[in-house]
Scaffold this motif. Structure first.
Motif, PDB file in Angstrom:
ATOM      1  N   THR A   1      34.950  15.878  61.734  1.00 40.96           N
ATOM      2  CA  THR A   1      33.706  16.652  61.708  1.00 40.96           C
ATOM      3  C   THR A   1      33.998  18.071  62.177  1.00 40.96           C
ATOM      4  N   ASP A   2      33.048  18.961  61.955  1.00 42.51           N
ATOM      5  CA  ASP A   2      33.256  20.353  62.364  1.00 42.51           C
ATOM      6  C   ASP A   2      32.479  20.707  63.627  1.00 42.51           C
ATOM      7  N   HIS A   3      31.780  19.717  64.198  1.00 37.49           N
ATOM      8  CA  HIS A   3      31.047  20.000  65.431  1.00 37.49           C
ATOM      9  C   HIS A   3      30.782  18.704  66.188  1.00 37.49           C
ATOM     10  N   ILE A   4      30.565  18.842  67.488  1.00 33.91           N
ATOM     11  CA  ILE A   4      30.192  17.724  68.357  1.00 33.91           C
ATOM     12  C   ILE A   4      28.847  18.054  68.980  1.00 33.91           C
TER      13      ILE A   4
ATOM     14  N   THR B   1      40.023  16.455  68.899  1.00 35.39           N
ATOM     15  CA  THR B   1      38.832  15.605  68.818  1.00 35.39           C
ATOM     16  C   THR B   1      38.106  15.806  67.495  1.00 35.39           C
ATOM     17  N   LEU B   2      37.922  17.050  67.086  1.00 37.00           N
ATOM     18  CA  LEU B   2      37.251  17.327  65.811  1.00 37.00           C
ATOM     19  C   LEU B   2      38.048  16.740  64.643  1.00 37.00           C
ATOM     20  N   THR B   3      39.361  16.824  64.711  1.00 37.71           N
ATOM     21  CA  THR B   3      40.208  16.236  63.675  1.00 37.71           C
ATOM     22  C   THR B   3      40.082  14.717  63.671  1.00 37.71           C
ATOM     23  N   ASN B   4      40.143  14.116  64.849  1.00 34.08           N
ATOM     24  CA  ASN B   4      40.003  12.659  64.945  1.00 34.08           C
ATOM     25  C   ASN B   4      38.683  12.183  64.359  1.00 34.08           C
ATOM     26  N   LEU B   5      37.619  12.917  64.653  1.00 37.37           N
ATOM     27  CA  LEU B   5      36.281  12.531  64.196  1.00 37.37           C
ATOM     28  C   LEU B   5      36.032  12.933  62.744  1.00 37.37           C
TER      29      LEU B   5
ATOM     30  N   SER C   1      39.594   5.664  69.824  1.00 36.68           N
ATOM     31  CA  SER C   1      38.147   5.495  69.719  1.00 36.68           C
ATOM     32  C   SER C   1      37.546   6.582  68.835  1.00 36.68           C
ATOM     33  N   GLU C   2      37.973   7.812  69.038  1.00 37.82           N
ATOM     34  CA  GLU C   2      37.463   8.905  68.203  1.00 37.82           C
ATOM     35  C   GLU C   2      37.816   8.683  66.735  1.00 37.82           C
ATOM     36  N   ARG C   3      39.007   8.218  66.476  1.00 35.54           N
ATOM     37  CA  ARG C   3      39.412   8.022  65.076  1.00 35.54           C
ATOM     38  C   ARG C   3      38.609   6.901  64.412  1.00 35.54           C
ATOM     39  N   LEU C   4      38.261   5.868  65.170  1.00 30.20           N
ATOM     40  CA  LEU C   4      37.405   4.817  64.607  1.00 30.20           C
ATOM     41  C   LEU C   4      36.033   5.372  64.244  1.00 30.20           C
TER      42      LEU C   4
ATOM     43  N   LEU D   1      33.831   5.796  60.584  1.00 32.88           N
ATOM     44  CA  LEU D   1      32.410   5.558  60.346  1.00 32.88           C
ATOM     45  C   LEU D   1      31.763   6.783  59.701  1.00 32.88           C
ATOM     46  N   LEU D   2      32.087   7.959  60.206  1.00 33.97           N
ATOM     47  CA  LEU D   2      31.437   9.179  59.711  1.00 33.97           C
ATOM     48  C   LEU D   2      31.763   9.471  58.256  1.00 33.97           C
ATOM     49  N   ARG D   3      32.856   8.925  57.744  1.00 37.08           N
ATOM     50  CA  ARG D   3      33.159   9.107  56.325  1.00 37.08           C
ATOM     51  C   ARG D   3      32.143   8.398  55.428  1.00 37.08           C
TER      52      ARG D   3
END
Length: 431
Positions: A196-199, A190-194, A145-148, A152-154
């Motif tokens: 991003t550098d922050h949640i 989680t940060l790698t999957n997403l 789910s995080e990787r999906l 999107l975030l890309r």
């Protein structure tokens, strides 16, 4: 903690109601005949552009301390915020369902029937419809789910979205999920999957901190360290379902869970609390402090999950499908045949009142309109489902409609209570 309401704008095809999710300090409702200058010493400004609202809140543009964002039940809503307050779409994307099948320590925690290409398309469509809040967890699909969401975030502006994730169910090779080193590894993953550098929101997903809460102090310290390092912005915990603060000292079946929550709330000092709430949720006496009154009293945000009862409140059918070994529904009492039949009966009665097209509106508005200071997460697995959810919100419920829904909800609770459902069997799954 009243709501803010964002009018529809041409910049968003569907602009859901906007809410301040956490960081709220004070709120005042003004009648539409008044102006901010007549009733308050605060400086107010009106915004019709969600981006302008978010910028004003985060940067305190022009010395603004309060933002009038629209009307709520014929009242302007004035929000005074402290630094860090955040605006999000009222409807958030609950991304547990798109993780697919999974098990954790032998317990099914996922969902069958997920087409991951469709799920990714649905995420993009949610963004197109104005959804700015995306909730996931390290254990949803064991990272899928995080990787999906990362994909999107890309393609979108990360800074315009609020991303929520969780830690505490998956131990990996560690003895316990809440050992500080394991929490650090999970956050890094989680940060790698997403990508991003922050949640924005990071939740304690479980309340199991070892024997006698041996790991609680270290887990709290680690979570606060993440926040100090800028890796997360806000800390969240889950509330029990059901909950009233007074139950912690009253003899009764919910005394232990209420006392446990109050202990953790005091120890952790969260910024936000997530709670299950829908038509099947219990009603509370006037003297009881439910979770929404509790969070308002403490200046903490509220995030509603399972407003659709995992889709059960949208289905008038009650087949008995066979769920795979990685689907949590195989262990959830609400998905047993007797419970499904009872809920389907309730849905048919509701559909008779609203018509098929009004079903989404009634079920979601039941949560949105009664607790307008909370955002509501909805699950989905494909673009059609998120489209139906967002575009069928319609107008707020009238008093007459809400009264009829309350009566229906009472009947639903009585019917389910008669089945003596024990949801403890599903306690180890990650809602």
């Amino acid at each position: 903690m009243p709501a803010t309401v964002m009018p529809q704008t041409p910049t968003m095809p569907i602009s859901p109601v906007r809410r301040l999710l956490y960081g709220i300090e004070h709120a005042t409702a003004l009648s539409t005949g008044d102006t901010a200058s007549q009733t308050s010493a605060l400086t107010a400004a009106a915004f019709t552009d969600p981006a302008a609202l978010t910028t004003a809140i985060s940067q305190n543009t022009g010395g603004i301390r309060a933002v009038v964002t629209g009307t709520l039940d014929r009242h302007l809503v004035l929000i005074e915020h402290r630094p860090g307050a955040s605006a999000v779409s009222a409807i958030g994307a609950g991304c547990w369902t798109i993780g697919g099948t999974a098990t954790n320590q032998g317990i099914p925690i996922g969902w069958d029937g997920v087409d991951h290409d469709q799920a990714l398309t649905a995420l993009h469509h949610a963004h197109e419809l104005g959804v700015t809040l995306y909730d996931t967890a390290d254990v949803y699909g064991l990272g899928h789910s995080e990787r999906l969401i990362g994909r999107l975030l890309r393609d979108v502006d990360r800074d315009q979205l609020m991303i929520s994730s969780k830690v505490g169910y998956f131990a990996g090779t560690a003895a316990l999920p809440y050992q500080p080193d394991q929490m650090r590894r999970q956050l890094d993953t989680t940060l790698t999957n997403l990508g991003t550098d922050h949640i924005d929101l990071y939740f304690f997903h479980s309340d199991d901190f070892g024997d006698n809460d041996a790991h609680l102090p270290a887990a709290i310290a680690q979570m606060r360290a993440f926040r100090d390092e800028g890796l997360i912005s806000a800390i969240g915990i889950r509330a029990p379902h059901p909950f009233a603060a007074e139950w912690a000292t009253d003899p009764g079946p919910h005394r232990a869970s209420a006392a446990r929550f109050l202990h953790l709330f005091t120890a952790i000092g969260p910024d936000i609390v997530t709670v299950r709430y829908n038509l099947l949720s219990p009603a509370y006496a006037d003297h009881e402090t439910d979770i929404f009154a509790f969070t308002r009293r403490h200046g903490v945000g509220a995030l509603i999950k399972q407003a659709l009862a995992q889709g059960l409140l949208l289905s008038a059918e009650h087949p008995a499908p066979l769920y795979g070994r990685g689907d949590h529904r195989s262990h959830d009492p609400l998905f047993r045949p007797a419970a499904r039949a009872a809920i389907a009966h309730i849905v048919r009665r509701l559909r008779d009142q609203t018509g098929p097209a009004g079903l989404h509106r009634a079920v979601l508005r039941y949560a949105l309109d009664q607790h307008p200071d909370a955002a509501v997460l909805v699950g989905f697995r494909n673009p059609t489902q998120i489209q139906q959810t967002i575009t069928n919100l319609g107008d707020p419920l009238s008093l007459h409609e809400l009264t009829r829904l309350h009566a229906l909800a009472r009947g639903a609770r009585d019917l389910l209570h008669s089945l003596s459902l024990d949801r403890a069997a599903a306690a180890r799954r990650p809602p």
